[in-house]
Design an enzyme around this catalytic site. Structure first.
Site, PDB file in Angstrom:
ATOM      1  N   ARG A   1      -0.424  42.000 -20.666  1.00  0.00           N
ATOM      2  CA  ARG A   1      -0.487  40.620 -20.176  1.00  0.00           C
ATOM      3  C   ARG A   1       0.057  40.498 -18.760  1.00  0.00           C
ATOM      4  NH1 ARG A   1      -2.890  41.424 -23.853  1.00  0.00           N
ATOM      5  NH2 ARG A   1      -3.030  40.363 -25.859  1.00  0.00           N
TER       6      ARG A   1
ATOM      7  N   SER B   1      -1.433  31.597 -26.825  1.00  0.00           N
ATOM      8  CA  SER B   1      -0.188  32.227 -27.257  1.00  0.00           C
ATOM      9  C   SER B   1       0.870  32.010 -26.179  1.00  0.00           C
ATOM     10  CB  SER B   1      -0.409  33.713 -27.496  1.00  0.00           C
ATOM     11  OG  SER B   1      -1.344  33.908 -28.539  1.00  0.00           O
TER      12      SER B   1
ATOM     13  N   GLU C   1       4.268  33.537 -21.760  1.00  0.00           N
ATOM     14  CA  GLU C   1       3.079  34.168 -21.212  1.00  0.00           C
ATOM     15  C   GLU C   1       2.475  33.381 -20.052  1.00  0.00           C
ATOM     16  OE1 GLU C   1      -1.219  35.419 -23.080  1.00  0.00           O
ATOM     17  OE2 GLU C   1       0.582  35.948 -24.201  1.00  0.00           O
TER      18      GLU C   1
END
Length: 380
Positions: free
Chosen positions: A178, A261, A369
Site C-alpha cells: 500500500r 479499508s 491507509e
C-alpha cells in the site's frame, strides 16, 4: 492565493475553475471543506499546464482523481484542488497478451471491466475498488492477493521539480505494501498507466482464501498458486464479496461512504508475534490466540489482520452505535463511514479511538491507509 495564477489557468484549454466546491463533493467519504479553488482538467495536457503554473507560483495544489483515498480537513486551507477528468482507456492485444493504457482520471473499475470484457487477465481481483486509474500506483492498490505492482508496465509521470513528462518503469516507484515513493509526497503526478495483462482469459493465481473458496478452489491448490479461473467469473465473485462488505460505492448506502479499508494490515517482526498472541490470549482466550490470522511477510516479518484485531479489541460492526455521525461499517469493521452529517473532526476522533484501543489491547499500532490533507491522526 494569487489571482494571477487562476487568471492564467483560465486561458488553458480544457480547464474549468470552480469556486466554493467542498471536498465533501469530491471524496467518497463525503467529508472536507472547500479549497481556495477547484480546477477541473479535461485532458492530460491541461493537467500538465495547470500543475506547472501552480508550482511555478508556489501555490499549494492537491491532485484529485476519484477521491477514494483522501481524508481532508474541515478547513483545508489555501490550496487548489486539481481534478483530473481525462479518462481515455485503451485495451489492445500485444504479443500473447494485452496492453491496457488508461489516463489517470479513468474510473478504475471501468478499466477492470474493459480488460475483463476483452479476456485480459491480471486485474479481475481488483474489481470494484473505487477511485481512479492514476491512484493505483501511488497506493500500489491491492485486494484478494493481487497488487497493481504485479501488472504495472509503466506510469506516465509529470515530475514536479523539473516539469518533465516521461514514462517511468515500476522499479523507479519503489512499490510496497500500500505504498510507493509517490505517496505522501508532491514529487510527481501520475498522468496515465500502462498494464501488461495475460491473454488466455484466465485470472491471476487465486491465493486469497475467502475468494478461492467461493470459486471452489482447494486450499492446497490455492497455497501452491496453481488455481486460475475465467476472468469474468472471478470478477463476478469479487464484486459480490465487496458488496457484502459495503466496499462497492452506492450513494444510498452509508456503509459505502468511506475510504475503503481505513487501516493497513499491521506488519510486525516475527519475534514479536508471541507477545501479540499472549496479549490476545489474556483478553480473548487461548483459542482466539491460536486462531489469530498471521501470514509470513518479507524479511522475517509477519502480517496480521487489522479487522480481526479491531473486532477483538471491542470495536464491533456499527461501533459506536446508532446516532453517531461516524461509525464503523455495519458490514465490515475495517471501514470508517460517514453516516450522512459528519465532519472530518468526527472521523478523526473515531480513528484515534480505534487505533489507541487496539494498541492498548494488543500492543499493535495501526496506521491509516488514506492520505490526510490539512489534518492528521496525531494532530490536535
Amino acid at each position: 492565493m494569487p489571482e494571477t495564477a487562476l487568471h492564467r489557468i483560465s486561458a488553458i484549454s480544457e480547464t474549468k475553475i470552480i469556486r466554493d466546491l467542498p471536498f465533501s463533493q469530491l471524496t467518497t467519504l463525503r467529508l472536507g471543506g472547500a479549497p481556495a479553488a477547484t480546477v477541473r482538467c479535461g485532458s492530460l495536457d491541461a493537467v500538465v499546464a495547470v500543475v506547472r503554473e501552480l508550482d511555478s507560483r508556489r501555490v499549494p495544489a492537491l491532485i484529485v482523481g476519484g477521491g477514494s483515498n483522501l481524508v481532508v480537513a474541515d478547513d483545508p486551507g489555501d490550496l487548489v484542488a486539481v481534478v483530473i477528468d481525462a479518462d481515455r482507456v485503451e485495451v489492445r492485444a500485444e504479443g500473447d497478451g494485452f496492453l491496457v493504457e488508461a489516463e489517470a482520471g479513468a474510473e478504475w473499475d471501468r478499466v477492470v471491466a474493459q480488460a475483463v470484457a476483452a479476456g485480459a487477465g491480471g486485474v479481475e481481483c481488483l474489481s470494484g475498488i473505487p477511485g481512479s486509474a492514476g491512484a493505483t500506483p501511488v497506493q500500489n492498490v491491492g485486494a484478494y492477493g493481487v497488487e497493481i505492482s504485479s501488472v504495472l508496465a509503466e506510469a506516465l509521470l509529470l515530475d514536479r521539480a523539473t516539469g518533465e513528462v516521461a514514462w517511468t518503469p515500476p522499479a523507479a516507484l519503489e512499490l510496497g505494501y500500500r505504498s510507493s515513493n509517490l505517496k505522501h509526497t508532491a514529487r510527481a503526478v501520475v498522468l496515465a498507466v500502462r498494464l501488461r495483462l495475460t491473454g488466455d482469459g484466465l485470472s491471476a493465481p487465486l491465493r486469497y482464501g475467502e475468494l478461492a473458496r467461493r470459486l471452489g478452489v482447494a486450499a492446497d491448490e490455492a497455497a501452491a498458486g496453481r488455481a486460475r479461473r475465467p476472468v469474468a467469473e472471478v470478477r463476478r465473485e469479487v464484486l459480490a464479496l465487496r458488496r457484502g462488505k459495503g466496499m462497492v460505492l452506492d450513494p444510498a448506502d452509508h456503509d459505502t461512504w468511506s475510504a475503503g479499508s481505513f487501516f493497513t494490515n499491521p506488519v510486525i517482526d516475527a519475534a514479536a508475534l508471541g507477545e501479540v498472541r499472549a496479549a490476545v490470549a489474556a483478553r480473548c482466550g487461548a483459542e482466539a490466540a491460536a486462531a489469530m490470522p498471521a501470514h509470513p511477510a518479507r524479511a522475517g516479518r509477519v502480517k496480521l489482520s487489522a479487522a480481526w484485531l479491531i473486532e477483538r479489541a471491542g470495536f464491533g460492526r456499527g461501533y459506536p452505535g446508532e446516532g453517531a455521525p461516524v461509525r464503523l461499517s455495519t458490514k465490515h469493521t475495517l471501514a470508517l463511514t460517514n453516516r450522512g452529517a459528519a465532519r472530518t473532526a468526527d472521523l478523526v476522533a473515531l480513528a484515534r479511538e480505534v487505533r489507541d484501543g487496539v494498541a492498548a489491547a494488543f500492543g499493535v499500532r495501526l496506521h491509516p491507509e488514506p492520505v490526510w490533507v490539512g489534518v492528521a491522526i496525531d494532530g490536535d
